[in-house]
Design an enzyme around this catalytic site. Structure first.
Site, PDB file in Angstrom:
ATOM      1  N   HIS A   1      11.192 -23.502   9.363  1.00 52.28           N
ATOM      2  CA  HIS A   1      10.212 -24.169  10.227  1.00 52.28           C
ATOM      3  C   HIS A   1       8.771 -24.026   9.729  1.00 52.28           C
ATOM      4  CE1 HIS A   1      12.763 -24.345  14.185  1.00 52.28           C
ATOM      5  NE2 HIS A   1      13.494 -24.604  13.107  1.00 52.28           N
TER       6      HIS A   1
ATOM      7  N   CYS B   1       3.009  -3.170   4.252  1.00 48.88           N
ATOM      8  CA  CYS B   1       2.148  -2.047   4.637  1.00 48.88           C
ATOM      9  C   CYS B   1       2.885  -1.289   5.738  1.00 48.88           C
ATOM     10  CB  CYS B   1       0.756  -2.527   5.053  1.00 48.88           C
ATOM     11  SG  CYS B   1       0.731  -3.653   6.461  1.00 48.88           S
ATOM     12  N   GLY B   2       2.176  -0.563   6.577  1.00 51.70           N
ATOM     13  CA  GLY B   2       2.861   0.229   7.591  1.00 51.70           C
ATOM     14  C   GLY B   2       3.601  -0.624   8.615  1.00 51.70           C
ATOM     15  N   THR B   3       2.873  -1.594   9.167  1.00 50.18           N
ATOM     16  CA  THR B   3       3.454  -2.476  10.184  1.00 50.18           C
ATOM     17  C   THR B   3       3.665  -3.893   9.684  1.00 50.18           C
ATOM     18  OG1 THR B   3       1.232  -3.043  10.898  1.00 50.18           O
ATOM     19  CG2 THR B   3       2.315  -1.217  12.063  1.00 50.18           C
TER      20      THR B   3
ATOM     21  N   HIS C   1       8.969 -30.411  10.995  1.00 50.88           N
ATOM     22  CA  HIS C   1       8.270 -29.172  10.640  1.00 50.88           C
ATOM     23  C   HIS C   1       7.202 -29.437   9.573  1.00 50.88           C
ATOM     24  CE1 HIS C   1      11.112 -27.243  13.149  1.00 50.88           C
ATOM     25  NE2 HIS C   1      12.131 -27.655  12.413  1.00 50.88           N
TER      26      HIS C   1
ATOM     27  N   ASP D   1       0.854  -1.190   0.000  1.00 53.50           N
ATOM     28  CA  ASP D   1       0.000   0.000   0.000  1.00 53.50           C
ATOM     29  C   ASP D   1       0.894   1.244   0.000  1.00 53.50           C
ATOM     30  OD1 ASP D   1       0.942   0.263   2.602  1.00 53.50           O
ATOM     31  OD2 ASP D   1      -1.035   0.357   3.547  1.00 53.50           O
TER      32      ASP D   1
HETATM   33  C1  RB5 Z   1      -2.256   2.591   6.567  1.00 55.13           C
HETATM   34  O1  RB5 Z   1      -2.337   3.827   7.243  1.00 55.13           O
HETATM   35  C2  RB5 Z   1      -1.874   1.505   7.568  1.00 55.13           C
HETATM   36  O2  RB5 Z   1      -2.943   1.241   8.406  1.00 55.13           O
HETATM   37  C3  RB5 Z   1      -1.425   0.237   6.840  1.00 55.13           C
HETATM   38  O3  RB5 Z   1      -0.330   0.506   6.047  1.00 55.13           O
HETATM   39  C4  RB5 Z   1      -0.997  -0.931   7.707  1.00 55.13           C
HETATM   40  O4  RB5 Z   1      -0.058  -0.536   8.670  1.00 55.13           O
HETATM   41  C5  RB5 Z   1      -2.031  -1.766   8.281  1.00 55.13           C
HETATM   42  O5  RB5 Z   1      -1.744  -2.741   8.986  1.00 55.13           O
END
Ligand code: RB5
Length: 157
Positions: free
Chosen positions: A99, A66-68, A134, A8
């Site tokens: 694994h 994505c962000g996290t 595994h 994203d």
């Molecule tokens: C977008 O702002 C953010 O929510 C997305 O990149 C992601 O981190 C979601 O898990």
């Protein structure tokens, strides 16, 4: 190895760095987007595309950012046959292959520095599944998934 990649807007920059890394080592890939930075885009739109392409067998591995990495890992793990690992360290990347036999790697563009992410990608793409005990453990996950899908198709128990 056939690799699919998607991100994203928050993962966009890291996706471009990973593409450059793949270009530099001659690793081909298919980019499922985002193709431009649009702050309004939604990670599930790219996550499902990559995960479904991997599940259909069109690609051996997928990488989602994505962000996290949390959103992408949740999305991709909804797709049957996909095992997504959110990795924040090279150790996790290695173990997720040896694994867990993860076929999708999720990364966080906001949580992992680019050089660390590229090392994670390098290890993850170079490491093979160990099998053995595994394989037994991973089979239990896939058997559960297959059983639940069958129950759903036949009206549930
Ligand atoms: C977008 O702002 C953010 O929510 C997305 O990149 C992601 O981190 C979601 O898990």
């Amino acid at each position: 190895m056939r690799v699919a990649i998607g991100a994203d807007h928050v993962g966009f920059e890291l996706k471009e760095s990973i593409k450059k890394y793949f270009d530099s080592i001659g690793q081909s890939y298919h980019d499922f987007g985002a193709y431009e930075l649009d702050p309004q885009d939604d990670y599930p739109d790219y996550g499902f595309k990559v995960a479904e392409a991997v599940a259909r067998g069109e690609f051996d591995r997928g990488i989602l950012i994505c962000g996290t990495g949390i959103g992408m890992s949740v999305v991709a793990n909804k797709v049957k046959g996909v095992i997504t690992a959110l990795c924040t360290t090279p150790f996790m990347a290695r173990i997720s292959r040896t694994h867990n036999n993860a076929n999708i790697l999720a990364l966080g563009g906001r949580t992992t520095q680019a050089d660390q992410a590229l090392e994670i990608v390098r290890l993850w793409t170079e490491t093979e599944f160990e099998g053995g005990r595994h394989h037994r453990r991973c089979s239990k996950i896939l058997d559960y998934e297959n059983q639940k899908c069958k129950e759903k198709e036949s009206g549930g128990t």
